[in-house]
Design an enzyme around this catalytic site. Structure first.
Site, mmCIF file in Angstrom:
data_model
loop_
_atom_site.group_PDB
_atom_site.id
_atom_site.type_symbol
_atom_site.label_atom_id
_atom_site.label_comp_id
_atom_site.label_asym_id
_atom_site.label_seq_id
_atom_site.Cartn_x
_atom_site.Cartn_y
_atom_site.Cartn_z
ATOM 1 N N ARG A 141 0.840 -1.199 0.000
ATOM 2 C CA ARG A 141 0.000 0.000 0.000
ATOM 3 C C ARG A 141 0.878 1.254 0.000
ATOM 4 N NH1 ARG A 141 -5.136 1.780 -0.904
ATOM 5 N NH2 ARG A 141 -6.094 2.892 0.819
ATOM 6 N N THR A 413 -10.050 0.540 -8.995
ATOM 7 C CA THR A 413 -9.036 -0.350 -8.460
ATOM 8 C C THR A 413 -9.099 -1.548 -9.383
ATOM 9 O OG1 THR A 413 -9.249 0.449 -6.168
ATOM 10 C CG2 THR A 413 -8.627 -1.836 -6.395
ATOM 11 N N THR A 431 -4.200 -0.643 -6.986
ATOM 12 C CA THR A 431 -5.002 0.552 -7.241
ATOM 13 C C THR A 431 -4.184 1.822 -7.414
ATOM 14 O OG1 THR A 431 -6.895 1.805 -6.382
ATOM 15 C CG2 THR A 431 -5.293 1.075 -4.766
ATOM 16 N N ASN A 433 -6.294 4.368 -6.752
ATOM 17 C CA ASN A 433 -7.447 4.932 -6.054
ATOM 18 C C ASN A 433 -8.508 5.328 -7.070
ATOM 19 O OD1 ASN A 433 -9.105 5.607 -4.011
ATOM 20 N ND2 ASN A 433 -8.126 7.525 -3.475
ATOM 21 N N ASP A 455 -7.735 8.408 0.629
ATOM 22 C CA ASP A 455 -8.271 7.326 1.460
ATOM 23 C C ASP A 455 -8.039 7.575 2.955
ATOM 24 O OD1 ASP A 455 -9.624 5.739 -0.295
ATOM 25 O OD2 ASP A 455 -8.038 4.288 -0.588
ATOM 26 N N SER A 484 -7.753 1.000 3.691
ATOM 27 C CA SER A 484 -8.212 0.506 2.390
ATOM 28 C C SER A 484 -9.390 -0.437 2.568
ATOM 29 C CB SER A 484 -7.061 -0.251 1.720
ATOM 30 O OG SER A 484 -7.502 -0.913 0.569
ATOM 31 N N SER A 485 -10.138 -0.612 1.489
ATOM 32 C CA SER A 485 -11.196 -1.635 1.484
ATOM 33 C C SER A 485 -10.811 -2.847 0.650
ATOM 34 C CB SER A 485 -12.489 -1.049 0.903
ATOM 35 O OG SER A 485 -12.982 -0.047 1.737
ATOM 36 N N GLY A 505 -13.687 -1.333 -6.487
ATOM 37 C CA GLY A 505 -14.976 -0.728 -6.136
ATOM 38 C C GLY A 505 -15.004 0.027 -4.821
ATOM 39 N N GLY A 506 -13.837 0.502 -4.319
ATOM 40 C CA GLY A 506 -13.840 1.299 -3.092
ATOM 41 C C GLY A 506 -14.579 0.569 -1.981
HETATM 42 N N1 GLY Z 1 -8.451 3.032 -2.965
HETATM 43 C C1 GLY Z 1 -9.403 2.050 -2.671
HETATM 44 C C2 GLY Z 1 -9.076 1.260 -1.481
HETATM 45 O O1 GLY Z 1 -7.915 1.074 -1.177
HETATM 46 O O2 GLY Z 1 -9.947 0.819 -0.787
#
Ligand code: GLY
Length: 604
Positions: A141, A413, A431, A433, A455, A484-485, A505-506
């Site tokens: 990340r 992403t 991603t 983002n 984020d 993050s998701s 998809g966030g």
């Molecule tokens: N940028 C999307 C995530 O990391 O959740």
């Protein structure tokens, strides 16, 4: 003569495909990918490729491969957002590489053919199970630059400044992808590093053909891309883009060559690092040479949970996805979700109620574990979850109004899933983002930088202009990773991998993965059926069920009206998630590329 038909691929790619089918009658393919000889091969590729096709590829050999939305394979499978990347991954597997080798090749290929989200200027997570049965998680990340600070997106009055965390140089986090790929290779790679990157180099050099969806997405963001890159020749000058256009990325190909030759230093040091820093200086960014030099991805301990006799292995913080997913699966099993028909009003209401709870926890209790102590064990404990689901009943709407708001995210992403002949399984979500990240190309380097800083919570406890919410657990700090998701996940039964899954998809990533697990492993849907089902999503706040347009037709309308009568606010929206998954049934792997995108499975 046997005819090879390849859709949407460049001539270079055809060449690579032909030269890499090592399970066919020839094995000496290394030279085709080597840095020194690639150029020579490019010059002669047409002649040589035809030669290989005529001499070496038999119809039997080709029939062993499948590349389609829904592919099957007994030996290995790759599913990604783009056909070119899936093919490249499959070819690595076919020449004897393992799933980690293939993942590296796919990741770099996506950086070329899927610039919306594929990247070298972003970051991501890998969740894997090795052939020896070891569970592995790598966190590559992005991080906040050393000069970042909590209030960097606020004006003098403490208000969030519009677009500062999403567009342009100040929105960029320190990229982690190249370090991540290098770490994976160092520990698990079996083929030479440069061979894994050369397919991407050649795709960038000779071009790839864009699809209808690519053209739509690129044209949609042209204004921002142009204004942030005034003198740049990114993606070629012919606008608006149309399906069938060939995108050549010469600068990117040189950067990829540098990485192929020099490893991670080819990105975090030397001319490429200097170009990134120059770009930052030019545009008022804060990412420095030291930030690049200091970047390290981190091996983390995967989370493991049980669900209806399966073992679910998933990503720990700084992903919020793993904890939320395991919380929801645990509560759903206790609520006996199996007793309710899939996608019935009762089923949806139960999922929505557990989503409400998991996303509430997400907004309060999760952040970078190197900066904030995330109590994963507590959040996943049976005693805690029992209290959480105690009052949930089918069609009993619980308003979110009296609880603190949750967290939403921008939705671009990409995820890919791979399994090899040895039993290594890899799930990577990566991603920039937003779509095309910060929209900033590094001048003369031809790649996009992320806008991952968005984020973080720009202002803890207060929603920013996009409705983003959070608290101090996810406040900006120098060197910290933003929450993050992304939820790369592998599910096993009796120690054998049965599902590899994940999604872009966030905030909707987590609920897309949840639905995919339920559809395939609880309701025994084929992967094809599962991916075609309409999705829904709830994230606690705003208090509404987001439903894909598909719910507005046929028998689904009755389900929606039952939910509305029970008090659930509904909002229709565009597509949710793009799940690229591999399901194992018997001795066969089923690869599924989500029909919502150009995603494609390649198996053999
Ligand atoms: N940028 C999307 C995530 O990391 O959740």
């Amino acid at each position: 003569m046997h005819k090879v038909i390849i859709n949407n691929t460049s001539k270079t790619f055809e060449f690579l495909r032909w030269t890499a089918t090592s399970k066919c009658s020839f094995t000496n393919v290394n030279f085709a990918f080597s840095v020194s000889s690639a150029l020579k091969f490019f010059v002669f590729r047409g002649v040589l490729a035809s030669f290989f096709v005529l001499i070496f590829i038999s119809p039997n050999c080709l029939s062993a491969q499948q590349v389609s939305k829904n592919a099957t394979g007994k030996n290995g499978m790759v599913v990604s957002a783009r056909e070119e990347a899936s093919r490249i991954g499959m070819e690595v597997l076919m020449k004897g590489g393992n799933a980690f080798d293939a993942a590296i090749a796919v990741h770099f290929a996506l950086a070329v053919v899927y610039p919306q989200a594929g990247n070298i200027g972003g970051g991501g997570f890998m969740l894997a199970i090795t052939a020896k049965g070891e569970n592995v998680a790598l966190d590559f990340r992005e991080k906040a630059p050393a000069l970042a600070h909590r209030d960097m997106y606020l004006d003098a009055d403490g208000n969030v400044i519009a677009n500062l965390s999403t567009l342009g140089h100040l929105s960029v986090g320190v990229p982690g992808s190249v370090d991540g790929m290098a770490k994976i290779h160092e520990k698990y790679g079996t083929l030479p590093w440069n061979e894994l990157i050369m397919p991407a180099v050649l795709l960038a050099e000779n071009g790839f053909i864009i699809t209808e969806l690519d053209a739509i997405e690129m044209n949609k963001h042209l204004a921002d891309l142009d204004s942030l890159n005034p003198n740049n020749d990114y993606f070629q000058p012919d606008r608006p883009y149309k399906a069938g256009d060939t995108i050549v990325q010469q600068h990117l190909s040189l950067v990829l060559r540098k990485i192929a030759q020099a490893g991670k230093k080819g990105f975090y040091d030397g001319p490429v690092a200097a170009m990134i820093v120059r770009e930052m200086t030019k545009g008022g960014g804060i990412l420095s040479f030291e930030d690049l030099q200091n970047y390290q991805s981190v091996w983390r301990t995967p989370l493991v949970g049980k669900f209806y006799g399966h073992e679910v292995i998933t990503m720990p913080p700084p992903s919020s996805g793993g904890i939320a997913l395991l919380q929801m699966l645990y509560m759903l099993e206790k609520l006996k979700i199996k007793n309710y028909p899939i996608n019935s009003a009762e089923y949806i209401s139960l999922l929505v109620e557990v989503e409400r709870l998991a996303y509430a926890d997400r907004s309060q209790h999760m952040g970078d574990p190197d900066f904030y102590k995330v109590d994963a064990a507590g959040l996943l404990s049976a005693a805690y979850l029992k209290k959480r689901y105690a009052n949930i009943k089918p069609l009993a709407y619980t308003p979110s109004a009296n609880v603190k708001p949750g967290h939403t995210e921008s939705e671009q992403t990409t995820h890919f899933s791979i399994i090899d002949q040895f039993g290594n399984a890899v799930a990577i979500t990566t991603t920039l983002n937003s779509r095309f990240g910060s929209k900033v190309f590094v001048s003369n380097a031809g790649f996009l930088l992320n806008n991952e800083m968005d984020d973080f919570s720009s202002k803890p406890g207060v929603p920013n202009q996009f409705g983003l919410l959070g608290d101090s657990a996810n406040a900006i700090q120098p060197g910290k990773r933003m929450l993050s998701s992304m939820t790369p996940t592998i599910v096993c039964k009796n120690k054998k991998t049965v599902l590899i899954t994940g999604s872009p998809g966030g905030a909707t990533i987590i609920t897309s993965v949840l639905q995919n697990i339920l559809q395939t492993l609880v309701y025994n849907k084929s992967l094809e059926e599962a991916l075609a089902m309409p999705r829904f999503h709830h994230q606690w706040y705003p208090d509404k069920i987001y439903m894909e347009e598909g719910w507005q037709s046929g028998i689904f309308t009755m389900v929606v009206s039952t939910l509305e009568k029970a008090g659930y606010p509904i909002q229709y929206r565009d597509l949710i998630g793009r799940v690229d998954a591999i399901l194992k049934k018997g001795n066969m792997y089923y690869g599924g590329g989500d029909p919502r995108g150009d995603d494609m499975a390649a198996g053999y």
